[in-house]
Enzyme design. Structure first.
Site, short mmCIF file in Angstrom:
data_model
loop_
_atom_site.label_atom_id
_atom_site.label_comp_id
_atom_site.label_asym_id
_atom_site.label_seq_id
_atom_site.Cartn_x
_atom_site.Cartn_y
_atom_site.Cartn_z
N CYS A 144 8.72 22.19 19.59
CA CYS A 144 9.99 22.35 20.32
C CYS A 144 10.71 21.01 20.37
CB CYS A 144 9.70 22.88 21.72
SG CYS A 144 11.06 22.72 22.88
N CYS A 161 11.20 19.77 23.86
CA CYS A 161 9.93 19.29 24.40
C CYS A 161 9.67 17.86 23.95
CB CYS A 161 8.78 20.18 23.93
SG CYS A 161 8.98 21.93 24.34
N ASP A 175 31.44 4.01 -11.52
CA ASP A 175 31.55 2.79 -12.31
C ASP A 175 31.27 3.22 -13.75
OD1 ASP A 175 31.51 0.03 -13.06
OD2 ASP A 175 29.33 0.18 -13.11
#
Length: 684
Positions: free
Chosen positions: A11, A14, A384
């Site tokens: 969780c 949590c 580039d």
């Protein structure tokens, strides 16, 4: 600070709550609980007993503590709960008395809902409101109004829901952990003809190691003996082996396919390309995207708002409409359960973690979830030229000889030079098999070319400034002009009296560049632009062959920066370069992408690193990132949509506790499964 692996963390809220509590301990100010990677970072002087006590509040423990002794009581509790619930349903159908079914429903509620109930009670005493608080209030309320069956069903479904959440995160974590296991653990050190097995941490620069068939090369180094093909997939994501022989560079973590190699270590493992890649991938797991940060902030307000709505549902109809208190208390409790933010919180991290894992597996190092999310929004890609769209290796594309001594004079003068143009001339002369003669009194003229004595005569090789226009007749001038118009660099070879011939040199375009540019456009990139310091004619030639939307030649580094700024005015811009010369432009763009094949400069520069020496995997990375962004949007819409639909059922009074928990559970299942589909991208 020391990193510890933890288990049982399923969780996100949590994790934040545990981190806050651990940070209140002496020495815990810098402690971090990392949800995505399931790790905790602690000061080594901290009281580990106190930390374990806090972690146990959420059934989290250190992996080093080993498996808990005895059976898994949480799983057994869920089994008992389901069995009790089924028995209660049977008792209701067979028996007229309500006492036994109520007793069985109570057993089902307690065995499945006890962990949630205890967490919720602790939170209530501290006025902290999260999912456990909501579920605890809902369970107490359901029991209070005699809805034993509903209370038991809610407890069971919530327990199953938590298991599914845990499964989803663990699946994504395991994929990442599998990726991180490519690091070698030991090396065979060669000393005086003998071998000794040591850990890679003990390796020192200049040590020579023995690498047998099928073994991993322990760290970056140079082959000093042997010849073999090496699998560099751990570094570059390329599945095809690369041939290696004496004098060539190898990367730590790559696998020796056949034969025996002796490798001289050039970097200790913690300085190797693989070590840096793995460290950055681990850091990327915990970086939060703007979307995740928004969801976390939203969830902080979302839960209290749901509690207010629940209170209004309970109070308004009975007080203002003379409705049944019991009926609307039930509806209010159902609203509380709808308010569980599980699916919403899971809508982003599993998809982000999966996206970073898939790209890392393909040799694309994304330094954080924010950059993955940004890549999915890119509208313009600026390249580039040299080393990106081209190989960065000049080669002769055409030559015109006006004198039979043209090739041998050119070869005699250039073979002692290390200039890139000289190497191109040498390669061409070697290809046609020219006669080898020696040059004397070689003198370099800066910015122009070289003079030398060959067979007693003075010759010059270089650009037009070196040779001068007075020696070129109309035919020679016409040839030079024609070759220059094609975007080539001109190298002339001349005696004191005449021009012997001309080489037309160009940077070789990567064979895959045109297809890559087309693929990027198909993947949703609106515009591709080439920025280069080369002559505009050269830039135009490369632009036409690669198919980029626009090009700008003759740019200084600061002018590249200005071009990137102007491009940003019309959309999100990514700049691709080599990570050194283009650093200012990379930093200016919304997203900097470096090419490097494991070089330190590429890894340390930019937001994304293509570990190959080509752009082949870039379209795939764009596709993965766009998929992740789409999935996150779908997940957010799905989780909120199902909850809104459930809340609307309160208007006619149709919302039940089990419908409420199923709406949350259904959203969680769908969000998890949809997010995990990212891991299947291009899986073979």
């Amino acid at each position: 600070m020391k990193e510890h692996k933890i288990t049982g963390l399923s969780c996100g809220h949590c994790a934040l709550r545990l981190q806050e509590q651990i940070q209140q301990l002496p020495g815990g100010e810098e402690a971090k609980v990392q949800f995505n990677s399931s790790k905790i970072v602690l000061d080594e002087k901290m009281d580990m007993k106190a930390v374990r006590s806090i972690l146990s509040l959420e059934n989290v423990r250190f992996e080093s503590d080993g498996e808990p002794t005895g059976p898994n009581w949480l799983m057994i509790g869920l089994y008992v709960s389901v069995a009790s619930f089924i028995a209660a349903l049977g008792a209701e159908w067979v028996m007229k008395t309500a006492y036994l079914p109520i007793l069985l429903y109570a057993v089902a509620t307690i065995t499945s809902g006890y962990p949630t109930f205890m967490k919720g009670l602790r939170n209530l005493t501290k006025f902290k409101f999260d999912i456990n608080t909501l579920m605890t209030v809902a369970l107490i309320g359901a029991v209070a109004i005699g809805e034993w069956k509903e209370a038991a069903l809610v407890a069971i479904l919530f327990g199953i829901n938590e298991l599914l959440e845990s499964y989803g995160m663990e699946k994504a974590r395991r994929s990442m952990e599998t990726l991180l296991k490519v690091a070698p653990k030991e090396a065979l050190l060669l000393q005086d003809g003998n071998t000794e097995t040591i850990s890679i941490e003990e390796l020192k620069v200049d040590d020579v190691v023995l690498v047998k068939t099928g073994q991993k090369i322990p760290s970056d180094g140079i082959v000093v003996y042997g010849k073999s093909s090496v699998n560099e997939a751990a570094i570059t994501g390329e599945s095809l082996p690369v041939e290696k022989e004496k004098g060539e560079t190898v990367f730590g973590g790559s696998i020796n396919n056949e034969g025996v190699l002796h490798v001289k270590i050039t970097k200790t493992y913690n300085q190797s390309a693989l070590s840096k890649i793995l460290a950055l991938v681990q850091e990327a797991q915990e970086s939060k995207t703007p979307t995740e940060l928004f969801i976390n902030r939203f969830a902080n307000y979302y839960t209290p708002i749901i509690m207010v709505i629940s209170a209004l549902v309970i109070l308004v109809p009975p007080l203002l409409l003379n409705a049944s208190w019991t009926e609307w208390l039930y509806q209010g409790l159902a609203v509380l359960i709808v308010g569980c933010p599980c699916a919403l919180i899971l809508s982003s991290p599993i998809a982000i973690l999966s996206g970073i894992t898939v790209n890392a597996r393909n040799g694309i190092l994304i330094k954080g979830g924010a950059y993955l999310e940004q890549l999915g929004k890119i509208e313009i890609i600026a390249f580039d030229k040299t080393g990106t769209l081209t190989l960065g290796e000049p080669h002769v594309v055409a030559e015109v000889a006006f004198h039979p001594d043209f090739y041998k004079v050119a070869y005699a003068i250039e073979k002692s030079s290390s200039h890139p143009l000289a190497k191109a001339v040498i390669a061409k002369c070697s290809e046609i098999g020219t006669e080898e003669i020696e040059a004397d009194e070689i003198t370099t003229v800066s910015g122009q070319g070289i003079t030398a004595i060959v067979n007693g005569e003075t010759y010059r090789i270089g650009n037009e400034k070196m040779i001068g226009e007075d020696q070129a007749d109309e035919n020679v001038k016409k040839v030079i002009s024609s070759l220059k118009e094609e975007g080539n660099t001109i190298v002339l070879v001349a005696s004191e009296n005449e021009i012997l011939g001309v080489f037309a040199i160009a940077d070789e375009i990567r064979t895959e560049s045109p297809a890559i540019v087309r693929d990027l456009h198909r993947k949703g990139v609106r515009e591709t632009v080439m920025l280069t310091g080369d002559h505009p004619a050269v830039a135009e030639k490369v632009a036409k062959r690669t198919g980029v939307s626009a090009f700008f030649g003759g740019l200084l580094p600061e002018e590249k920066v200005e071009k990137v700024k102007s491009l940003k005015a019309s959309g999100k811009v990514a700049m691709i370069g080599d990570g050194i010369n283009d650093a200012p432009a990379l930093a200016t763009a919304d997203l900097g992408i470096a090419m490097g094949k494991g070089t330190d400069s590429a890894i340390e520069t930019a937001d994304i690193v293509l570990m190959q020496d080509h752009l082949g995997k870039l379209p795939d990375a764009v596709q993965v990132s766009r998929k992740v962004n789409r999935i996150i949007k779908w997940n957010i819409g799905l989780s909120l949509g199902l909850k809104l639909l459930a809340l609307l059922l309160t208007i006619p009074g149709w919302l039940t506790l089990w419908i409420a928990i199923l709406s949350d559970m259904g959203a969680t299942i769908l969000v998890t499964l949809i997010s995990l589909t990212v891991l299947l991208h291009n899986r073979k």
